[in-house]
Design an enzyme around this catalytic site. Structure first.
Site, mmCIF file in Angstrom:
data_model
loop_
_atom_site.group_PDB
_atom_site.id
_atom_site.type_symbol
_atom_site.label_atom_id
_atom_site.label_comp_id
_atom_site.label_asym_id
_atom_site.label_seq_id
_atom_site.Cartn_x
_atom_site.Cartn_y
_atom_site.Cartn_z
ATOM 1 C CG ASN A 150 -0.145 0.016 2.507
ATOM 2 O OD1 ASN A 150 0.748 -0.786 2.681
ATOM 3 N ND2 ASN A 150 -0.454 0.926 3.387
ATOM 4 C CD GLU A 247 7.497 4.379 10.935
ATOM 5 O OE1 GLU A 247 6.420 4.302 11.551
ATOM 6 O OE2 GLU A 247 8.378 5.189 11.224
ATOM 7 C CB CYS A 281 0.013 1.896 8.895
ATOM 8 S SG CYS A 281 0.568 3.452 8.252
ATOM 9 C CD GLU A 456 9.716 5.434 7.496
ATOM 10 O OE1 GLU A 456 8.516 5.349 7.173
ATOM 11 O OE2 GLU A 456 10.603 4.701 7.022
#
Ligand code: NAD
Length: 487
Positions: A150, A247, A281, A456
């Site tokens: 994704n 992540e 997420c 990030e």
């Protein structure tokens, strides 16, 4: 049948074998992708290592690196429609979203282009006479970047951008589910003028991933994906004591108090869970709503969810497209079934759509009387919202924090002092207040617990791709006395 190529050492090549890529809108094979295999991974890492020490890259000024990243950003912006089309075709992410997201990906490269020559060392006033001591910030080395299907262009930009700004080199392994946009990105990268081997783009599944992340020449693994894969990655990287940034997923609470602007909260919740067909997420997948407004809020949500336009991902009118894989669809179906058995009540959706492709409708499950239902703790990575309710602020906090994840959270209230109390109490890497899903290259992004570690985005992400070298320089011309002569 269209065939894509991998990108190693500045050249395009076939892999060791081919694998089929399916169009999620039809379930049919539409292209063939190169499987890197162990040889391909080794070649890519070797190329990245050569590039890391090459005079062309290691000797390049930081300003020149920044200019190359700027050129890359411009090329991405120019080619955004083609990249969007490919991401939509290969992953089923709707064209509305890919078009907007890829245009914004260029901004991430622009941000890191600007940072390249602002990564500074420091001078230390040490407690010794005749000494100059300073810190050099140097790039850490060869980085392995591994991404899920994704939003691959976005998830790779937050790794490649800061890593190259810092002077590292990268081997990126695209997801085996829908790698087309990353392999096309490699062609665009190639035009930007970077020295060969600075970025290598390969694809393949767990074997390629494991070979890459356990490679002795890799010093850091930047990973986005699920917690189970992350455990493999950490074990792999332990071989060389490589560092990791992870992540991972989430089960993010979306908390709504009775004093909230209800229509805004409903709209934010709808996009918070159903955007990207729930394959995000940061999905606000747990609605935590004050009991006094629960029925009215759910009524509005149901109306909106049922009005969502489900359709072909390449149609601009589509609001929810297919899931990326049949496996995702089955996972959603299975978890819903179990949750209903555990006492959850179905408000809308719940059954895979009977049409070709991997479609699943927006689904809402009320778990107010089923606090142990699995849908409240397990990540669906699909368009499924689970609902609980609370009476008091303390109860809202307890429910919000009742998760092994800790990535994102949403809070809707008009009460300023309550908002501040909640911000302090919520255990998550991101708190969005009276908004949801906002991101920016300037703002760090990441979580804790099963959501991983590291951040990030933002300045720190670029610093994380550097290591400190401490330099001691003696400024006295006096000879250093013989240490073994007694005085
Ligand atoms: P996944 O963990 O199955 O796969 C991710 C990547 O890891 C793929 O490229 C895969 O090939 C690779 N991989 C698989 N096994 C490996 C191994 N043994 N060693 C090394 N690499 C290996 O994830 P997925 O199912 O593709 O993606 C969904 C997950 O990603 C969800 O949990 C989601 O929440 C998470 N995600 C997190 C973020 C974030 O920024 N926090 C963003 C998007 C997705």
């Amino acid at each position: 049948m269209q065939q894509f190529q991998q990108y190693i050492d500045g050249a395009f090549s076939d892999g060791t074998s081919w694998f089929d890529s399916l169009d999620p809108a039809t379930g049919a094979v539409w292209a063939q992708m190169p499987e890197a295999g162990e040889d391909g991974v080794n070649q890519a890492v070797d190329a990245a290592e050569r590039a890391f020490f090459s005079p062309e890259w290691a000797g390049m000024t930081a300003t020149a690196r920044g200019k190359l990243l700027l050129r890359l950003a411009d090329l991405i912006a120019e080619n955004a429609p083609r990249l969007a089309e490919l991401e939509t075709r290969d992953t089923g992410k709707i064209i509305r979203e890919t078009s907007a997201q890829i245009a914004y990906v260029a901004e991430y490269y622009r941000y890191y282009a600007g940072l390249a020559d602002k990564i500074e060392g420091a001078h230390l006033p040490v407690d010794k006479p005749d000494m100059e001591v300073w810190l050099r910030r140097e790039p850490i080395g060869v980085v392995a970047a591994v991404v899920p299907w994704n939003s691959q262009l976005f998830l790779s930009a937050v790794k490649i951008g800061p890593a190259l700004a810092a002077g590292c080199t990268v081997v990126l392994k695209a997801s085996e589910e829908g790698p087309a946009p990353m392999l096309e990105f490699a062609r665009i990268f190639d035009q930007a003028g970077f020295p060969k081997g600075v970025l290598n783009v390969i694809t393949g599944g767990p074997v390629a991933g494991a070979t890459l992340t356990s490679h002795p020449k890799v010093v850091h693994v930047a990973f986005t994906g699920g917690p189970e894969t992350a455990r493999h990655i950490v074990r792999n990287s332990a071989e060389n004591l490589a560092s990791t940034s992870l992540e991972l997923g989430g089960k993010s609470p979306f908390i709504v108090f009775e004093d909230a602007d209800i229509e805004s909260a409903v709209n934010a919740q709808i996009s918070g869970i159903f955007a990207a067909t729930g394959q995000s997420c940061v999905s606000g997948s747990r609605l935590v709503v004050q009991a006094s407004i629960k029925d009215a809020f759910l009524k509005r949500l149901k109306e909106k969810a049922e009005a969502i336009v489900i359709g072909a991902p390449d149609d601009m009118a589509t609001e929810v497209g297919p899931l990326c894989t049949e496996r995702q669809r089955q996972t959603a179906q299975h978890l819903i079934k179990r949750s209903l058995q555990q006492g959850a009540k179905l408000i809308t959706g719940g059954e895979a759509l009977e049409r070709e492709g991997f479609y699943f409708p927006p689904t809402i499950l009320d778990c107010s009387d089923a606090r142990d239902a699995e849908c409240l703790s397990n990540e669906f990575f699909g368009p499924v919202l689970s609902v609980t309710s609370f009476d008091t602020e303390d109860e809202a906090i307890a429910i919000a924090n009742d998760t092994a994840f800790g990535l994102a959270s949403g809070l809707f209230t008009q009460n300023l002092t309550r908002a501040h109390r909640m911000i302090r109490a919520i255990r998550a890497g991101i708190v969005w207040v009276n908004t949801y899903r906002a991101v920016s290259p300037i703002a760090p992004f990441g979580g804790h617990g099963l959501s991983g570690h590291g951040r990030e985005g933002g300045l720190q992400a670029a610093l994380d791709y550097t290591k400190i070298k401490t330099v001691w320089l003696r400024t006295s011309d006096d000879p250093i006395p013989d240490p073994f002569v007694m005085r």
